[in-house]
Design an enzyme around this catalytic site. Structure first.
Site: not given
Ligand code: CMP
Length: 141
Positions: A15, A55, A63, A91, A97, A108, A118, A121, A132
């Site tokens: 990211k 997404y 969020f 994963r 996350t 992470r 984070n 993805h 995807e």
């Molecule tokens: P990702 O694996 O890219 O999938 C969805 C993304 O949303 C996740 O990683 C985070 O970057 C973001 N995300 C998920 N939950 C939250 C949250 N509660 N607050 C802020 N960002 C979030």
């Protein structure tokens, strides 16, 4: 093919926060050392429409607006990785996350202090990997 096929693939996005912080090499190096193959890799910058497609399951979540701003705010690295059970393996390598809660030893857990920024993805299932990869790398889909 079953999910344990050595040919399984996943879509990974390094990211914009990782690119900004100069962590791309560190992250790709972990995947390489694990023994995963890089089938495709490209620098991209998402626009809003593409972010909504990527997404799709999150567009209505509270969020999502700041997530969209973050993910479209700079270049990222898109990769397709392959290897035995690569979806689950990657994963696990990412960790939870929320970087504040992710276990030490994960990407992470070692490198992020944020729930949004984070670093990486990765597809969370065989179906999302198919969707995807078709979106990001249609020639491979
Ligand atoms: P990702 O694996 O890219 O999938 C969805 C993304 O949303 C996740 O990683 C985070 O970057 C973001 N995300 C998920 N939950 C939250 C949250 N509660 N607050 C802020 N960002 C979030």
């Amino acid at each position: 093919m079953s999910s344990s096929s050595p040919e399984e693939r996943t879509l990974v996005l390094i990211k914009p926060d990782a690119v900004r912080r100069g962590l791309v090499g560190e992250i790709i190096s972990r995947f390489e050392r694990k023994g995963l193959r890089i089938d495709a890799m490209e620098t991209r910058t998402m626009d809003g429409e593409f972010a909504d497609q990527h997404y799709a399951e999150h567009v209505d979540k509270p969020f999502y607006p700041p997530l969209k701003a973050f993910m479209t705010g700079g270049p990222l690295i898109a990769l397709v990785l392959s290897g035995d059970q690569v979806i689950e393996v990657v994963r696990g390598m990412l960790g939870s996350t929320d970087g504040r809660k992710a276990a030490a030893g994960t990407i992470r857990g070692d490198l992020s202090l944020s729930n949004r920024e984070n670093l990486v993805h990765a597809s969370d299932s065989v179906d999302s990997a198919k969707r995807e990869i078709a979106l990001w790398f249609p020639a491979l889909g």
